[in-house]
Scaffold this motif. Structure first.
Motif, mmCIF file in Angstrom:
data_model
loop_
_atom_site.group_PDB
_atom_site.id
_atom_site.type_symbol
_atom_site.label_atom_id
_atom_site.label_comp_id
_atom_site.label_asym_id
_atom_site.label_seq_id
_atom_site.Cartn_x
_atom_site.Cartn_y
_atom_site.Cartn_z
ATOM 1 N N GLY A 70 13.980 28.917 10.821
ATOM 2 C CA GLY A 70 12.842 29.278 11.650
ATOM 3 C C GLY A 70 13.084 29.164 13.136
ATOM 4 O O GLY A 70 12.286 29.654 13.938
ATOM 5 N N ALA A 71 14.190 28.526 13.552
ATOM 6 C CA ALA A 71 14.470 28.348 14.974
ATOM 7 C C ALA A 71 14.932 29.665 15.598
ATOM 8 O O ALA A 71 15.548 30.507 14.940
ATOM 9 N N GLU A 72 14.634 29.838 16.869
ATOM 10 C CA GLU A 72 15.078 31.031 17.577
ATOM 11 C C GLU A 72 16.599 31.098 17.566
ATOM 12 O O GLU A 72 17.289 30.106 17.782
ATOM 13 N N ALA A 73 17.109 32.282 17.303
ATOM 14 C CA ALA A 73 18.552 32.445 17.157
ATOM 15 C C ALA A 73 19.231 32.556 18.511
ATOM 16 O O ALA A 73 18.848 33.385 19.331
ATOM 17 N N GLU A 74 20.221 31.715 18.734
ATOM 18 C CA GLU A 74 20.999 31.766 19.964
ATOM 19 C C GLU A 74 22.493 31.758 19.698
ATOM 20 O O GLU A 74 23.284 31.947 20.623
ATOM 21 N N THR A 75 22.878 31.532 18.455
ATOM 22 C CA THR A 75 24.307 31.426 18.164
ATOM 23 C C THR A 75 24.613 31.877 16.741
ATOM 24 O O THR A 75 23.747 31.860 15.864
ATOM 25 N N VAL A 76 25.852 32.294 16.544
ATOM 26 C CA VAL A 76 26.423 32.541 15.226
ATOM 27 C C VAL A 76 27.608 31.592 15.096
ATOM 28 O O VAL A 76 28.387 31.425 16.041
ATOM 29 N N LEU A 77 27.740 30.972 13.939
ATOM 30 C CA LEU A 77 28.814 30.008 13.724
ATOM 31 C C LEU A 77 29.874 30.565 12.788
ATOM 32 O O LEU A 77 29.570 31.330 11.870
ATOM 33 N N VAL A 78 31.107 30.168 13.029
ATOM 34 C CA VAL A 78 32.208 30.435 12.103
ATOM 35 C C VAL A 78 32.811 29.083 11.757
ATOM 36 O O VAL A 78 33.229 28.330 12.653
ATOM 37 N N GLU A 125 30.300 17.306 5.137
ATOM 38 C CA GLU A 125 31.319 16.317 5.498
ATOM 39 C C GLU A 125 31.535 16.454 7.000
ATOM 40 O O GLU A 125 30.961 17.340 7.647
ATOM 41 N N ASP A 126 32.342 15.601 7.590
ATOM 42 C CA ASP A 126 32.676 15.777 8.999
ATOM 43 C C ASP A 126 33.375 17.123 9.159
ATOM 44 O O ASP A 126 34.416 17.368 8.529
ATOM 45 N N SER A 127 32.792 17.997 9.977
ATOM 46 C CA SER A 127 33.242 19.382 10.038
ATOM 47 C C SER A 127 33.245 19.893 11.469
ATOM 48 O O SER A 127 32.687 19.258 12.376
ATOM 49 N N THR A 128 33.844 21.063 11.656
ATOM 50 C CA THR A 128 33.809 21.736 12.951
ATOM 51 C C THR A 128 33.487 23.204 12.740
ATOM 52 O O THR A 128 33.762 23.775 11.671
ATOM 53 N N ALA A 129 32.907 23.826 13.771
ATOM 54 C CA ALA A 129 32.560 25.245 13.694
ATOM 55 C C ALA A 129 32.653 25.874 15.079
ATOM 56 O O ALA A 129 32.314 25.247 16.086
ATOM 57 N N TYR A 130 33.132 27.099 15.120
ATOM 58 C CA TYR A 130 33.123 27.866 16.359
ATOM 59 C C TYR A 130 31.702 28.360 16.609
ATOM 60 O O TYR A 130 31.010 28.779 15.679
ATOM 61 N N SER A 131 31.283 28.341 17.859
ATOM 62 C CA SER A 131 29.949 28.801 18.220
ATOM 63 C C SER A 131 30.055 30.062 19.078
ATOM 64 O O SER A 131 30.622 30.037 20.176
ATOM 65 N N LEU A 132 29.520 31.180 18.543
ATOM 66 C CA LEU A 132 29.539 32.454 19.255
ATOM 67 C C LEU A 132 28.133 32.740 19.772
ATOM 68 O O LEU A 132 27.221 32.971 18.979
ATOM 69 N N PRO A 133 27.916 32.715 21.083
ATOM 70 C CA PRO A 133 26.566 32.940 21.614
ATOM 71 C C PRO A 133 26.099 34.359 21.355
ATOM 72 O O PRO A 133 26.806 35.325 21.667
ATOM 73 N N LEU A 134 24.909 34.511 20.797
ATOM 74 C CA LEU A 134 24.406 35.833 20.451
ATOM 75 C C LEU A 134 24.271 36.733 21.668
ATOM 76 O O LEU A 134 24.501 37.939 21.587
ATOM 77 N N ARG A 135 23.904 36.180 22.789
ATOM 78 C CA ARG A 135 23.703 37.013 23.975
ATOM 79 C C ARG A 135 25.005 37.599 24.497
ATOM 80 O O ARG A 135 25.009 38.562 25.279
ATOM 81 N N GLU A 136 26.134 37.024 24.069
ATOM 82 C CA GLU A 136 27.440 37.533 24.478
ATOM 83 C C GLU A 136 28.152 38.293 23.362
ATOM 84 O O GLU A 136 29.161 38.953 23.610
ATOM 85 N N LEU A 137 27.628 38.215 22.149
ATOM 86 C CA LEU A 137 28.385 38.682 20.995
ATOM 87 C C LEU A 137 28.656 40.181 21.046
ATOM 88 O O LEU A 137 29.776 40.626 20.766
#
Length: 280
Positions: A70-78, A125-137
């Motif tokens: 439900g949160a406003e979308a600002e990012t896509v994660l990989v 688990e302890d994890s990492t993800a790339y964050s791709l900003p939607l406004r730049e995608l």
């Protein structure tokens, strides 16, 4: 170019949730585009234009929420490392697990059309993800065709996996659903260069039950049944596939139980009964 702060980045998706959970989710130094492409599973071709591009990396502790339904979308994660679950909460508070995601998979892309996230993403688990900003995608995809290709490849692969999850639900017997899930998970592990026989389940039995549409207790009984039939060796979250052929025999029944398929393969039932079970 994204900020390089090792604390809270000024470009912060889901800003309210980020500050609430700042001890559970932090940023690290940006990663390069070639690294992102390799994680997805695509060849990283030399691209001088991408030399100055940095992609923010989020570090999430186990149990941390990265995206909120439900949160406003600002990012896509990989997903870069570790694993996540995608959960949708019903009006009565029930949490339905929609998917599990590992390295190379894209999270939150549905928000491109919806404008908001349709599921909550939680680290298993302890994890990492790339964050791709939607406004730049859009601009990034046009500027770097390799990124556009990689995203298409990843999303296409996830559509296939979504179909495989749907096939799990087509079985009546809980043992068959669980057998299909384990075969599917083993395949995912093999694609990532990990063991397809020795599995460590990052998700709980309750999470598995939610994904498969059965009761928590039913999943526990199904693990016991598959172990009794000689398909698995189970020690809490450690699962070893000891007879892959028998486990696959269990996946073939869509109308009955997996009992006859597994036992028939193991030779404890007559051949006609085994053939009937495998044809079901």
């Amino acid at each position: 170019m994204l900020a390089t702060s090792t604390n809270v980045s000024p470009i912060t998706p889901e800003r309210g949730a980020w500050f609430v959970q700042r001890s559970a989710v932090t940023t690290s130094a940006p990663a390069s585009l070639p690294e992102l492409l390799r994680t997805i599973g695509c060849e990283a071709r030399p691209d001088p234009a991408a030399a100055g591009l940095g992609v923010n990396v989020w570090r999430a502790r186990s149990g941390a929420v990265l995206l909120h339904e439900g949160a406003e979308a600002e990012t896509v994660l990989v997903v870069r490392s570790g694993s996540f679950k995608c959960v949708k909460t019903s009006e009565d508070g029930y949490e339905q697990v929609l998917a599990f995601a590992g390295p190379g998979e894209v999270l939150g892309f549905e928000a491109v059309s919806r404008g908001h996230h349709t599921a909550t993403v939680i680290a298993l688990e302890d994890s990492t993800a790339y964050s791709l900003p939607l406004r730049e995608l859009d601009r990034w995809r046009q500027r770097f065709p390799s990124l556009d290709h990689a995203l298409q490849f990843a999303l296409s692969r996830q559509l296939v996996r979504a179909g495989e999850v749907a096939e799990m639900m087509a079985a009546v017997a809980a043992e068959t659903r669980l057998a299909r899930f384990l075969v599917w998970l083993a395949g995912c592990m093999a694609e990532r260069g990990q063991s397809s026989r020795r599995l460590y389940l990052r998700m709980s039995r309750r999470d598995i039950a939610s994904l498969l549409g059965v009761a928590h207790e039913t999943v526990s009984r199904s693990f016991t049944a598959l172990a009794d039939w000689g398909c698995l060796r189970v020690d809490n979250r450690e699962v070893e596939i000891v007879d892959e052929a028998a486990l696959r025999a269990c996946t073939r029944g869509t109308r009955g139980t997996g009992d006859e398929g597994a036992r028939g393969h193991a030779g404890t039932r007559s051949r006609p009964a085994a053939r009937a079970a495998l044809a079901a």
